[in-house]
Structure formats: structure tokens, C-alpha cells
Motif scaffolding. Structure first.
Motif, short mmCIF file in Angstrom:
data_model
loop_
_atom_site.label_atom_id
_atom_site.label_comp_id
_atom_site.label_asym_id
_atom_site.label_seq_id
_atom_site.Cartn_x
_atom_site.Cartn_y
_atom_site.Cartn_z
N ARG A 107 28.20 7.86 -3.34
CA ARG A 107 27.12 8.71 -3.86
C ARG A 107 25.84 8.54 -3.04
O ARG A 107 25.06 9.47 -2.87
CB ARG A 107 26.86 8.37 -5.33
N ALA A 108 25.65 7.32 -2.51
CA ALA A 108 24.41 7.03 -1.78
C ALA A 108 24.43 7.54 -0.35
O ALA A 108 23.38 7.84 0.22
CB ALA A 108 24.17 5.52 -1.77
N THR A 109 25.63 7.64 0.27
CA THR A 109 25.67 7.91 1.71
C THR A 109 26.37 9.20 2.10
O THR A 109 26.33 9.57 3.28
CB THR A 109 26.36 6.75 2.46
N THR A 110 27.04 9.88 1.17
CA THR A 110 27.78 11.09 1.54
C THR A 110 27.10 12.34 1.00
O THR A 110 26.21 12.26 0.14
CB THR A 110 29.23 11.06 1.02
N TRP A 111 27.57 13.48 1.48
CA TRP A 111 27.07 14.76 1.01
C TRP A 111 27.95 15.35 -0.09
O TRP A 111 27.73 16.48 -0.53
CB TRP A 111 27.01 15.75 2.18
#
Length: 392
Positions: free
Chosen positions: A77-81
Motif C-alpha cells: 500500500r505504501a510503495t505501489t500504485w
């Protein structure tokens, strides 16, 4: 808010190119377990590749599906689109389970949810983190599926870099320059090898005044003394001694993009044979770089090197370079094109290579390397660092 380092449109272009490859290969899905390929398609960035994780791409779904350990789902959730519906996880009792649970049980459920349980599914069979047990477990859970080796499918999609990727590699090159300078300055008689390694690591993470560095996919390689004919050794407690040749191969890393560089130094006054070998390596490297342009083959670039060093009675059987860029441990290479005889891959604008034409003998070795980008007018070397034998 996700901290992705590319805009969503770039990820969407990557997904569309991957889907096109799936259609060409007649695949209903591909399970992408190589962490560099996962990052390329989604932006996922976490030190979680020691447990099973993957991204699944199908031809008809807009987004890929990330699958990983439950505690790492927030990392997705923090690093992907990706949207929430594209993030799936397995519970911790699937990790090193004493209850005959395995992450591939959940992977199989996801593939069934994507309606490909009886389809042709590509797997990265030779990826570092995809195990034999994973393959066997998937076969057991999806007996109607037909599994195909798709190890390099995404790697070949990655081979041409976007302008933003190239910019990150240029930033990595600035870090490489600083780290190489720090290593060369630290090496002198009586200094333990680990102190030079520490200086290099400090520079790799400190980066530049404008930005810091990431951890590189490969640790600094530092064979010295009698061992410089063996290129992949690291450092020891041994102090450097007068008469030691020392090879440093390292790479700065910026948002997982690398720009490797190697140089050779000598503690004291180098013998004529090492000086001569270094001069030949530089001449051969420059001949190879001069041969680079869109439309030529990888093997023709290697041939320019080989013919140059042959004039001096030298030969090298190993490849002299490879396609690279985005990477996670244990490797920054893309495992696609290599600068070697027989590789007929045609160079295209946007490709990036590490050209590392080292000469390794029984008594000593010399490495002087460059990362380059294929442009319309030839090779752009990303680092700006003296290309010669150094001395302390």
C-alpha cells in the motif's frame, strides 16, 4: 499516499507492454516473483523477498495483483500504485509452516479467483526466489493448469529504459563516483581491507548533497593481492601491503537503479606488466564503446574489444558486459543481452549495459569498467571518472 517514484502512466505503459508479451506467448497469466520485475510493474519496494511474494499479470485485468506476506501488505500500500482489490496476502502461519501450509496455496487461490486455474500460466522458473517447492506446490494445487517457463518475459520488457529511469541511473552514477573516490583514498599500506569497504559503504549511502543512496544489489567487490585474478571476492581483515593490486567494483543505487563501475589500484609502484595490462584494458574498452550504436549487435561490440586486445597477445573468453539497471540482491543484471560472441541482440536506443572487460590471470587481474546508455549517436557513459590504473 503511495511513495511511488514514477507516475502512474509509466507503470500503465509497462503493464501494457507486458500484456502484449503474454498475448504473443499465448499465456493467460504470468506469476512474476523476481523482486526487480515486481518493482518494475508495481513499484513494490521492501526487503521481503526472502519470503514468497509475486505479482500476477493477466491480459484482461487493468491492474496486476500483488501477493505477499500479510505483514508486508502495508508495504504494498505504501510503495505501489495498486488499488486495494489488487493487494492480496497470506497469514504468517504460511511462513516456515509446521502445519503443511505454504504461500503457494494462497497463490493458487488467487489464480483461481482470476479465472486462470485451468489456463497457461507463465512462471519465472529460473528466478532466484522462486523455489522448486513452490513449483511443485502450484502443480499440486492447480492440476488443470499448464505451466510454462516465462523467466525472462518481463526482463526483456525492461531492457529499454525511459527517460526517468535513465535519470535515476545518472544519479546512481554520481554516487558511484563518490564511492569510488572514497575507496581509492582509503586504500594504503597497513590499512585493513574492511576500513576501505566501510568508506565505500558510507559514500554509497550518503550519496550526494542533493540525494542519498540506496543499498546496492551487490556488495562492493574488493579482491586484492594474489586474489585479483578472482573477480568476485569481497574484503577481509587483512591489511593492504606494498605490492598489492586491488580491484574495486561497486555501484551507487538510486530508487533501485544502478550504475556499476570498476577500477584497479596498486599499493606502491606497479610493475610494468600490470601497467601494460591496464593500458590494454582501457584501449579495448574504449574500442568497444566506440563500436556502440543503434542497429549493431552485442557480439559486434565484443568483437571490437577482442580484436583490440589480440594485438597485444591477450584474450578473454568471458563476456565483457551485460544489460542492467533496476535490481535487488543478489544481482543488478537483467539476464538478457550480453556483450559476447554469439549474442545477436540488436542494440536499441535506451538500452543500458555494464561493460566490464576485465583481464584475470593467475598472478593478478585488472578491471576497468563503465556503465553506458545506447543513444542515437553512440554510447553515453554515465560516470565521469578517470579511466586508468591508480596507485597509492
Amino acid at each position: 499516499m503511495p511513495r511511488t517514484v514514477f507516475d502512474e502512466a509509466e507503470y500503465e505503459r509497462r503493464i501494457e507492454r507486458t500484456k502484449a508479451r503474454l498475448r504473443e506467448e499465448g499465456l493467460d497469466a504470468v506469476v512474476v516473483s523476481d523482486p526487480a520485475n515486481m518493482n518494475y510493474l508495481t513499484g513494490y519496494d521492501g526487503w521481503s523477498f526472502y519470503v514468497h511474494q509475486a505479482v500476477v499479470v493477466t491480459p484482461d485485468r487493468d491492474e496486476p495483483v500483488w501477493i505477499g506476506r500479510e505483514m508486508d501488505a502495508n508495504g504494498a500500500r505504501a510503495t505501489t500504485w495498486l488499488s486495494e482489490s489488487s493487494i492480496r496476502s497470506y497469514s504468517d502461519d504460511h511462513v516456515h509452516s509446521p502445519h503443511d501450509l505454504h504461500p503457494m496455496d494462497v497463490f493458487a487461490d488467487v489464480l483461481a479467483d482470476l479465472d486462470v486455474a485451468d489456463g497457461r500460466i507463465g512462471l519465472e522458473m529460473d528466478a532466484y526466489y522462486f523455489t522448486a517447492k513452490s513449483y511443485v506446490r502450484l502443480q499440486k494445487n492447480l492440476p488443470e493448469a499448464e505451466f510454462e517457463d516465462a523467466t525472462l518475459l518481463v526482463n526483456w520488457v525492461r531492457v529499454r529504459k525511459s527517460e526517468q529511469e535513465l535519470e535515476y541511473m545518472r544519479e546512481a552514477a554520481r554516487i558511484s563516483e563518490n564511492a569510488m573516490a572514497a575507496g581509492l583514498e582509503a586504500i594504503e599500506e597497513g590499512v585493513p581491507e574492511y576500513e576501505a569497504a566501510a568508506a565505500i559503504y558510507d559514500a554509497l549511502i550518503t550519496g550526494t548533497e542533493a540525494y542519498g543512496g540506496d543499498y546496492p544489489s551487490i556488495v562492493p567487490l574488493m579482491p586484492s593481492g594474489d586474489h585479483t585474478g578472482t573477480p568476485h571476492l569481497t574484503w577481509t581483515d587483512r591489511p593492504f601491503e606494498e605490492g598489492d593490486p586491488v580491484i574495486i567494483e561497486l555501484s551507487g543505487c538510486r530508487h533501485r537503479y544502478h550504475s556499476p563501475m570498476a577500477r584497479t589500484t596498486f599499493v606502491g609502484d606497479p610493475p610494468a606488466e600490470i601497467e601494460r595490462t591496464a593500458e590494454v584494458v582501457v584501449e579495448g574498452l574504449e574500442a568497444a564503446l566506440d563500436a556502440v550504436e543503434p542497429g549493431v549487435t552485442c557480439e559486434s561490440v565484443e568483437k571490437a574489444w577482442r580484436e583490440t586486445i589480440a594485438q597485444y597477445g591477450l584474450e578473454k573468453e568471458d563476456r565483457i558486459g551485460y544489460s542492467m539497471g533496476l535490481g535487488y540482491p543478489p544481482d543488478w543484471g537483467e539476464h538478457t543481452a550480453s556483450l559476447r560472441p554469439g549474442d545477436e541482440t540488436v542494440l536499441e536506443e535506451g538500452m543500458t549495459f555494464h561493460a566490464i572487460p576485465g583481464i584475470w590471470g593467475d598472478d593478478f587481474g585488472v578491471e576497468i569498467s563503465e556503465t553506458f546508455h545506447v543513444t542515437a549517436s553512440g554510447a553515453e557513459t554515465l560516470a565521469d571518472f578517470p579511466r586508468r590504473l591508480f596507485t597509492t
